[in-house]
Design an enzyme around this catalytic site. Structure first.
Site, PDB file in Angstrom:
ATOM      1  N   ARG A 195       0.827  -1.203   0.000  1.00  0.00           N
ATOM      2  CA  ARG A 195       0.000   0.000   0.000  1.00  0.00           C
ATOM      3  C   ARG A 195       0.865   1.258   0.000  1.00  0.00           C
ATOM      4  NH1 ARG A 195      -4.765   1.598   4.377  1.00  0.00           N
ATOM      5  NH2 ARG A 195      -5.179   3.673   3.538  1.00  0.00           N
ATOM      6  N   ASN A 209     -10.810  -4.242  -0.940  1.00  0.00           N
ATOM      7  CA  ASN A 209     -10.654  -3.182  -1.943  1.00  0.00           C
ATOM      8  C   ASN A 209      -9.752  -3.613  -3.085  1.00  0.00           C
ATOM      9  OD1 ASN A 209     -12.256  -1.044  -0.953  1.00  0.00           O
ATOM     10  ND2 ASN A 209     -10.723  -0.551   0.596  1.00  0.00           N
ATOM     11  N   CYS A 221     -19.230  -2.109   1.505  1.00  0.00           N
ATOM     12  CA  CYS A 221     -18.389  -0.962   1.858  1.00  0.00           C
ATOM     13  C   CYS A 221     -19.062  -0.255   3.022  1.00  0.00           C
ATOM     14  CB  CYS A 221     -18.238  -0.018   0.663  1.00  0.00           C
ATOM     15  SG  CYS A 221     -17.198   1.426   0.984  1.00  0.00           S
ATOM     16  N   HIS A 228     -16.767   3.715  -3.917  1.00  0.00           N
ATOM     17  CA  HIS A 228     -15.875   4.860  -3.732  1.00  0.00           C
ATOM     18  C   HIS A 228     -16.080   5.937  -4.801  1.00  0.00           C
ATOM     19  CE1 HIS A 228     -12.782   2.679  -0.936  1.00  0.00           C
ATOM     20  NE2 HIS A 228     -14.030   2.654  -0.486  1.00  0.00           N
ATOM     21  N   TYR A 284     -14.199   9.990  -1.351  1.00  0.00           N
ATOM     22  CA  TYR A 284     -13.292   9.628  -2.442  1.00  0.00           C
ATOM     23  C   TYR A 284     -13.475  10.502  -3.679  1.00  0.00           C
ATOM     24  CZ  TYR A 284     -12.174   5.635   0.436  1.00  0.00           C
ATOM     25  OH  TYR A 284     -11.754   4.848   1.482  1.00  0.00           O
TER      26      TYR A 284
END
Length: 441
Positions: free
Chosen positions: A102, A156, A176, A206, A253
Site C-alpha cells: 500500500r 478493496n 463498503c 468509492h 473519495y
C-alpha cells in the site's frame, strides 16, 4: 446450508473470515457479539497466513466474546480449506502485499503528478492486479468444498473484486462502510435513530453521491446541508460551497476527482496514509497482545472501517435468512432490510452494461441482492460513473489476463490519468513495483 461435521442446529451459523489476522477483525467480532440475535453465530473461524497476527487477533476476539457472554466458539488457522469447510458465509478482507504494498501504491504515482491512493488511479489498479487472482482462487476453493456458502467481499477495490467474483459465477455481494457511515453521521446530526434514515446512495464503489436523505419519507437533505453543511464539508475535506452548489453529499473519495491537483500537492508534503496505518497497526497489535484487554480499543476507530461490523452482520444475516418473519425482524433491528451493497447493475443504471457492478440500495435475501429502482442519474454524475466503469472493465481484464498493454489501456482510460505519456510511465512503474505479485510480468 451445510453443517459442520459434528452437526449444528439449523439456526446456528458458521462464519469464516479470510484475512482474519487484520486489525479490523475485533470490530467485526464486537458486532457479532452485540448483534447476536440478528445473526446467531455458533462458530467463527479466522483464516490468515500470518500465525503471529492470528494469535494476537484471535486471542482478543475470544476475550471479546467472553466479556459479552457470547456462547460462540472461535478458532483460527492458516488452512483455508479447513477454515471454510461447512461455513455458511465467508467474509473476504484481504490486503495482498500488506501495508508495504500500500505504501508503494500511494507514492510512486505522485512522481507523475497523479494521485497515489489504494482504491483509485494507478495505485488502485496495482491493488486490483494483485488482489483479483488471489480472491478468485480463494472463492474457487470455497466453492469446491462448500458450494452453498455466500461470499461477502470487503476487499478493496470492492467494485472490481466483486465484479470478478460475480462474473466467475460465485455467490457474492460486495460491502463498503461508506453508506452506513453517512447514515450514522446524518442520524446523529438530525437527532434520530439510524434506522429512521434512508439514503438515496448511488454510483460505484468509492464513487457515490447521497442525492437524498429521507426521514419518514421526507427528503431532509436541503435542511441538513443548510444547518450542518460546514461540519459535513469538513469531514469530507471539501469546500462547503461545492456541497451547496451540487445539493448532494459526495463520498470522501470524490475528493480525488474534484480536487485532484490540490490533493497531489498535499500527498507530496505529508506522511502517507499507509505509513500512518502501519504505525497504528503496530500499536493495535501490541494492545491486542494484552491478556487483560477484552474489548475493542478506542484507537481502532481511527483505523477506518467504522460501522463495518453492523453492515457485515446485517448483510450476512439477510443472505442467510431462513426463518421467515422472526429473522426478518431481527435483521431490521440490526439495520438490515434494504442495504447499500455492490452487485451487478442489471439495468439499475440503464447507461451502464448489466455486468457492471454498482453501489446502490438493494433488497437482500437468501437469493442475493436485488437493487431498487434508481432515479435517472444527472449527467454531471453519470458521465463520471460511465468513465470509471469503462476503466474498471479494463482493469479486470488486465487482472485476469495480464499483459503490459492491458495495464496501459486501463491506465489510459482512467479519468485521473488519461494521457499517453503518463499511462506509459505509470505502467512501467506499476510493473516494477509489483513483479513479485504478477507472475506474467
Amino acid at each position: 446450508m451445510p453443517n459442520s461435521p459434528g452437526g449444528r442446529p439449523p439456526s446456528a451459523r458458521k462464519l469464516t473470515v479470510v484475512g482474519g489476522g487484520s486489525t479490523y477483525t475485533p470490530e467485526l467480532v464486537d458486532g457479532i457479539a452485540r448483534l447476536r440475535t440478528a445473526l446467531p453465530v455458533e462458530e467463527l473461524v479466522l483464516v490468515d497466513p500470518d500465525p503471529e497476527r492470528l494469535e494476537l487477533v484471535g486471542g482478543l476476539a475470544r476475550r471479546i466474546l467472553a466479556r459479552q457472554g457470547h456462547p460462540g466458539r472461535i478458532s483460527w488457522t492458516d488452512d483455508l480449506d479447513a477454515g471454510a469447510d461447512g461455513a455458511d458465509a465467508v467474509l473476504l478482507q484481504l490486503r495482498v502485499g500488506g501495508q508495504a504494498a500500500r505504501q508503494q501504491d500511494e507514492t510512486w504515482p505522485l512522481e507523475c503528478g497523479c494521485v497515489g491512493q489504494e482504491t483509485t488511479g494507478a495505485g488502485g489498479l496495482a491493488k486490483a492486479l494483485r488482489t483479483v487472482p488471489v480472491a478468485l482462487d480463494i472463492a474457487e476453493r470455497v466453492r469446491r468444498r462448500n458450494p452453498g456458502a455466500w461470499l461477502v467481499d470487503f476487499t478493496n477495490p470492492v467494485g472490481i473484486v466483486t465484479r470478478a467474483l460475480l462474473t466467475a459465477g460465485h455467490r457474492a455481494v460486495g460491502l463498503c462502510n461508506v453508506a452506513i457511515g453517512f447514515q450514522r453521521r446524518f442520524a446523529r446530526l438530525l437527532g434520530v435513530r439510524p434506522d429512521e434514515v434512508e439514503l438515496e446512495h448511488v454510483g460505484l464503489n468509492h464513487l457515490t453521491w447521497e442525492r437524498a436523505v429521507r426521514v419518514g419519507g421526507r427528503d431532509v437533505l436541503p435542511g441538513l446541508l443548510a444547518e450542518h453543511g460546514e461540519a459535513i464539508a469538513a469531514d469530507l475535506r471539501m469546500p462547503r460551497a461545492l456541497l451547496d452548489r451540487l445539493g448532494v453529499v459526495p463520498s470522501y473519495y470524490l475528493r480525488y476527482f474534484y480536487g485532484h491537483d490540490e490533493v497531489v500537492e498535499e500527498l507530496r508534503t505529508k506522511p502517507s496514509r499507509a505509513a500512518e496505518v502501519a504505525a497504528m497497526e503496530r500499536k493495535l497489535l501490541a494492545m491486542y497482545g494484552d491478556p487483560t484487554l477484552d474489548e475493542k480499543p478506542e484507537l481502532l476507530a481511527k483505523r477506518g472501517g467504522a460501522f463495518y461490523s453492523e453492515a457485515a452482520v446485517a448483510l450476512t444475516s439477510a443472505l442467510l435468512r431462513t426463518h421467515g418473519r422472526d429473522l426478518d425482524d431481527r435483521v431490521a433491528d440490526a439495520g438490515g432490510g434494504v442495504q447499500v451493497v455492490n452487485t451487478f447493475n442489471n439495468g439499475t443504471l440503464p447507461f451502464l452494461p448489466d455486468d457492471a457492478v454498482v453501489e446502490v440500495p438493494a433488497v437482500v435475501d437468501a437469493k442475493g441482492a436485488h437493487p431498487l429502482p434508481v432515479r435517472p442519474l444527472e449527467p454531471l454524475y453519470a458521465g463520471l460513473v460511465a468513465h470509471v466503469t469503462a476503466y474498471e472493465r479494463l482493469a479486470l481484464e488486465a487482472a485476469l489476463k495480464g499483459g503490459r498493454n492491458r495495464v496501459f489501456e486501463a491506465l489510459l482510460a482512467h479519468p485521473l490519468i488519461g494521457q499517453t505519456a503518463y499511462a506509459d510511465k505509470l505502467t512501467d512503474d506499476l510493473l516494477a513495483h509489483n513483479r513479485e505479485y504478477l507472475p506474467w510480468a
